[in-house]
Design an enzyme around this catalytic site. Sequence first.
Site, PDB file in Angstrom:
ATOM      1  N   TYR A  25       0.851  -1.197   0.000  1.00  0.00           N
ATOM      2  CA  TYR A  25       0.000   0.000   0.000  1.00  0.00           C
ATOM      3  C   TYR A  25       0.879   1.238   0.000  1.00  0.00           C
ATOM      4  O   TYR A  25       1.759   1.390   0.853  1.00  0.00           O
ATOM      5  CB  TYR A  25      -0.914   0.024   1.221  1.00  0.00           C
ATOM      6  N   GLN A  57     -10.975   0.390   1.054  1.00  0.00           N
ATOM      7  CA  GLN A  57     -11.400  -0.488  -0.045  1.00  0.00           C
ATOM      8  C   GLN A  57     -10.215  -1.183  -0.707  1.00  0.00           C
ATOM      9  O   GLN A  57     -10.334  -2.322  -1.186  1.00  0.00           O
ATOM     10  CB  GLN A  57     -12.228   0.283  -1.073  1.00  0.00           C
ATOM     11  N   ASN A 104      -3.462   6.301   6.071  1.00  0.00           N
ATOM     12  CA  ASN A 104      -4.197   7.131   7.024  1.00  0.00           C
ATOM     13  C   ASN A 104      -4.945   6.232   8.017  1.00  0.00           C
ATOM     14  O   ASN A 104      -4.789   5.019   8.030  1.00  0.00           O
ATOM     15  CB  ASN A 104      -5.140   8.091   6.293  1.00  0.00           C
ATOM     16  N   SER A 133       1.376   9.084  11.508  1.00  0.00           N
ATOM     17  CA  SER A 133       2.790   9.196  11.834  1.00  0.00           C
ATOM     18  C   SER A 133       3.040  10.023  13.096  1.00  0.00           C
ATOM     19  O   SER A 133       2.178  10.777  13.560  1.00  0.00           O
ATOM     20  CB  SER A 133       3.526   9.834  10.651  1.00  0.00           C
ATOM     21  N   GLN A 187       6.895  16.392  10.657  1.00  0.00           N
ATOM     22  CA  GLN A 187       5.992  15.315  11.044  1.00  0.00           C
ATOM     23  C   GLN A 187       4.547  15.778  10.972  1.00  0.00           C
ATOM     24  O   GLN A 187       3.678  15.073  10.457  1.00  0.00           O
ATOM     25  CB  GLN A 187       6.313  14.845  12.464  1.00  0.00           C
ATOM     26  N   HIS A 196       2.260  15.803   7.686  1.00  0.00           N
ATOM     27  CA  HIS A 196       1.783  14.571   7.057  1.00  0.00           C
ATOM     28  C   HIS A 196       0.274  14.461   7.065  1.00  0.00           C
ATOM     29  O   HIS A 196      -0.341  14.081   6.064  1.00  0.00           O
ATOM     30  CB  HIS A 196       2.359  13.350   7.793  1.00  0.00           C
ATOM     31  N   GLU A 244       7.164   6.137  16.997  1.00  0.00           N
ATOM     32  CA  GLU A 244       7.541   5.654  15.670  1.00  0.00           C
ATOM     33  C   GLU A 244       8.946   6.161  15.319  1.00  0.00           C
ATOM     34  O   GLU A 244       9.824   5.397  14.936  1.00  0.00           O
ATOM     35  CB  GLU A 244       6.522   6.152  14.644  1.00  0.00           C
ATOM     36  N   HIS A 245       9.129   7.474  15.430  1.00  0.00           N
ATOM     37  CA  HIS A 245      10.434   8.095  15.189  1.00  0.00           C
ATOM     38  C   HIS A 245      10.911   8.757  16.477  1.00  0.00           C
ATOM     39  O   HIS A 245      10.150   9.492  17.115  1.00  0.00           O
ATOM     40  CB  HIS A 245      10.341   9.187  14.118  1.00  0.00           C
ATOM     41  N   ASP A 260      13.528   8.940   6.136  1.00  0.00           N
ATOM     42  CA  ASP A 260      12.371   8.875   5.260  1.00  0.00           C
ATOM     43  C   ASP A 260      12.756   8.574   3.819  1.00  0.00           C
ATOM     44  O   ASP A 260      11.981   7.951   3.085  1.00  0.00           O
ATOM     45  CB  ASP A 260      11.606  10.207   5.295  1.00  0.00           C
ATOM     46  N   GLU A 272      -1.250 -34.673  29.804  1.00  0.00           N
ATOM     47  CA  GLU A 272      -2.170 -33.772  29.104  1.00  0.00           C
ATOM     48  C   GLU A 272      -3.432 -34.499  28.630  1.00  0.00           C
ATOM     49  O   GLU A 272      -4.296 -33.891  27.996  1.00  0.00           O
ATOM     50  CB  GLU A 272      -1.452 -33.123  27.921  1.00  0.00           C
ATOM     51  N   HIS A 274      -1.443 -39.357  21.177  1.00  0.00           N
ATOM     52  CA  HIS A 274      -0.064 -38.870  21.111  1.00  0.00           C
ATOM     53  C   HIS A 274       0.885 -39.953  21.636  1.00  0.00           C
ATOM     54  O   HIS A 274       1.924 -40.245  21.043  1.00  0.00           O
ATOM     55  CB  HIS A 274       0.104 -37.594  21.938  1.00  0.00           C
TER      56      HIS A 274
END
Length: 433
Positions: free
Chosen positions: A130, A192, A215, A238, A260, A263, A328-329, A362, A416, A421
């Site tokens: 994506y 979608q 997003n 972000s 940042q 964005h 994240e950063h 980036d 068990e 087994h």
Amino acid sequence: MLRIITQQTDVRSELQRICDRTNDEQVLHKEATVREVLQTVKRQGDKAVLHYTEEFDNSILKAEDLRVTSSELDAAYQHISKDLLAAIRLASQQIEAFHRQRVPKSWIHFGDNEVVLGKRYTPVDIAGLYVPGGRASYPSTVLMNAIPAKIAGVPRLVMVTPPGGSKGIAPAVLVAAQEAGIKEIYRVGGAQAIAALAYGTQTIPRVDIIAGPGNIYVTLAKKLVYGTVGIDCLAGPSEVLIIADENANPVHVAADILAQAEHDPMAAAILLTPDPALAKNVKVAVERQLIDHPRRISTEKALAHHGLIVIVESLATACDFANEFAPEHLELEVEDPWSLLPLIRHAGAIFLGYSTPEAVGDYIAGPSHTLPTSGAARYASALGVETFLKHSSIIQYSPQALEKVANAIDILASAEGLPSHVDSVRRRIQKEK
């Protein structure tokens, strides 16, 4: 606008509020919309994809318009400058060089007791990538997603990205895709697009894993389809957290905050500093740099809701807050960033020193800029070659080796309550049919 607070305020609650920005009531309402989109695309395929593309992206398409044609791909090279092409190729080289060092190796160990153990890495068959659009075009994201997948050996890469005006996709995005080895591109974005990749439609294939930031609708969709397909991480909206000392340049820090915030209105930008003067100077610098900013309205919205400057007691305290936020950063704009690095436990990417803005990561450094957000760095990592690989355990026992461990297996399986087994081992030891 950007607020300044001190530790007399409940800093933790403020940081948690920002971290939880993808879980508020408005977001929960968006999640209901996303669920509807996913289920409708699952049932109706292309018809639903085209409907939502018109509704959300104002693009009227037919099913035959979804896939980008080879002539469009060829023409893209004619619509970018030589300098941009050179920059794309330089970034590609840097990204590839970094990720080629990160390819896990399969291994086999032949033990002395006639036991063979190992691990075998294989790529997924098909990966969906994506690439966001809408507010901007992101050829860098194409490279950051596709190159690790290509190095992992994924045989089929499928890219989706929202259509722009006149159904078009930015030429730089199409060129970057081709430079990274992608030929299969579909003009669809948002929830979608994630639904189409997760469930498949008459035109868009179902994939094994979906990677790439987006997003809030894209992030929610990835979260909801996880399990049907794999995902890289919950990447977006972000965020940056900056730890700066008294020697940091306030103009530079302000620029990093704005880099940042521009964005997305849900982007987060936070500064932690023990220096009150720097805090005030950064706030002033941010306001000045915003005056003629092309994205001023959405950037101001991000700063007003998810921006913060905190005056802390010490750099060590700042590191404690950073670990709780798990950004994240993370930028360490301090004189000796290496001394702080051992204190950092949770961050998607860490940028060290006054001359390492997040923009380096980036675009050109090499590590992927697709990173975990909203606290996910506590348990998740950056997109990489490993994202597109799965590993299988390799196990082989000789009859003699099986006999040596048969009693232990018998005891454990009996404890068990799993008699078959036990039987599956006993029959082999006793050579029964």
